[in-house]
Design an enzyme around this catalytic site. Structure first.
Site, PDB file in Angstrom:
ATOM      1  N   ASP A 247      50.545  15.729 -16.063  1.00  0.00           N
ATOM      2  CA  ASP A 247      49.157  15.928 -15.664  1.00  0.00           C
ATOM      3  C   ASP A 247      48.852  17.421 -15.830  1.00  0.00           C
ATOM      4  O   ASP A 247      49.348  18.258 -15.071  1.00  0.00           O
ATOM      5  CB  ASP A 247      48.948  15.523 -14.201  1.00  0.00           C
TER       6      ASP A 247
ATOM      7  N   LYS B 277      41.426  12.696 -16.410  1.00  0.00           N
ATOM      8  CA  LYS B 277      41.559  12.629 -14.957  1.00  0.00           C
ATOM      9  C   LYS B 277      40.503  13.520 -14.320  1.00  0.00           C
ATOM     10  O   LYS B 277      40.245  14.622 -14.804  1.00  0.00           O
ATOM     11  CB  LYS B 277      42.976  13.081 -14.572  1.00  0.00           C
TER      12      LYS B 277
ATOM     13  N   LYS C  44      41.747   8.340 -14.878  1.00  0.00           N
ATOM     14  CA  LYS C  44      42.355   8.461 -13.554  1.00  0.00           C
ATOM     15  C   LYS C  44      41.450   9.258 -12.623  1.00  0.00           C
ATOM     16  O   LYS C  44      41.419  10.492 -12.700  1.00  0.00           O
ATOM     17  CB  LYS C  44      43.733   9.133 -13.646  1.00  0.00           C
TER      18      LYS C  44
END
Length: 326
Positions: free
Chosen positions: A151, A226, A262
């Protein structure tokens, strides 16, 4: 759009990236807010709710990203990820655990062959403010430690000042450090970690910027986009998630490449999670209702899902100390 010639052209010029990103359709802010609010009021029947709870559990990235994290805390979280409710083996495992890079090896060891993924935050999380060689080195360290997923955070300062090429090149370099050379899930995609690109939508100010950042992350090779680090508010709001879902839908139509989403930060209750699932179903369809394509980044959500699941099974809520704290 041709994903070969056009991407090679885009990667050489800020002007080309600006023309593409600013040529995207503008987001109707009022319309997005109203549609998200309308979908957020949808009710689902009891059977569907039970299925939604189990699906939401399977989509959770159970997360601890604090300066006081310890190996023991990570191991306890990993045990919960595999068996969220030790008294009920029918509860599914979560999708992944998410930790700082120096604790990835601990998580990998604790999870063994459980099938729960290990995600590591890299690239100077949460600020994203470090030199590119440091970001790449941290990513390589995380992958070598066994991370299945990375991430990363984008340089919001570069994005907001219009230096799209810098953001593009950083994402592409981190993607290369993940060890994947092809599109996610496609033959020839290589081995290594999937890349989730954190936009930090709470700092992007406008829905148009959220759409542009989503496209930029996908063009540069992100496997997921995300919303947030969880350190900045607002984070994973329904309208922002709607804009990002529309972006992955349109990107698939334009390029043939499917990208996951996400939302992370502020998703605390079962009601919040169900609203997200309704949003996914109504915006991009059932094809994204899978942990491979949609995740919920959360630290406290899992306990509420477990409480609601037990309530549906037994007719009563567990006490507040029944489930371990995340």
């Amino acid at each position: 759009m041709s994903t070969t010639t056009s991407l090679a052209d885009l990667a050489t010029s800020n002007v080309a990236l600006r023309n593409l990103l600013h040529g995207l359709p503008g987001v109707d802010r009022v319309g997005a807010d109203q549609r998200a609010a309308m979908l957020g009021t949808r009710s689902i029947k009891t059977t569907a709710k039970a299925e939604a709870i189990d699906l939401a559990i399977r989509m959770v990235d159970l997360t601890t990203l604090e300066g006081a994290d310890t190996p023991g805390k990570v191991r306890a979280m990993c045990a919960k990820a595999v068996r969220p409710d030790p008294g009920d083996p029918s509860v599914p495992k979560v999708a992944a655990v998410c930790v700082y890079p120096d604790l990835i090896a601990e998580a990998v060891s604790a999870l063994g062959g459980s099938g729960v993924k290990v995600a590591g935050v890299a690239t100077a999380f949460p600020s994203g403010r470090s030199p590119l060689d440091v970001k790449v080195a941290e990513t390589a360290f995380a992958v070598a430690a066994g991370a299945d997923e990375i991430d990363m955070v984008i340089d919001r300062g570069a994005f907001l000042s219009g230096d799209y090429l810098k953001v593009f090149e950083e994402i592409a370099a981190v993607k290369a450090a993940c060890g994947r050379t092809g599109a996610r899930g496609e033959p020839g995609g290589g081995h290594g970690a999937h890349l989730k690109v954190i936009l930090e939508t709470g700092e992007l100010s406008t829905y148009d910027n959220v759409r542009r950042a989503s496209w930029l992350a996908m063009l540069a090779g992100g496997d997921f986009i995300k919303t947030s680090t969880g350190k900045v508010q607002p984070a994973a709001t329904l309208p922002v998630t709607l804009v990002m879902l529309e972006a992955v839908r349109d990107f698939l139509a334009a390029t043939g490449r499917k990208v996951g989403v996400k939302p992370a930060g502020g998703i605390k209750t079962t009601k919040d999670a169900v609203k997200m699932l309704v949003l996914v179903n109504e915006t991009v369809g059932e094809g994204w209702l899978d942990p491979g394509w949609f995740r919920l980044g959360a630290s406290s959500l899992l306990n509420d899902l477990l409480m609601q699941r037990q309530k549906m099974a037994t007719g009563r809520y567990a006490g507040p100390d029944y489930f371990t704290l995340d």
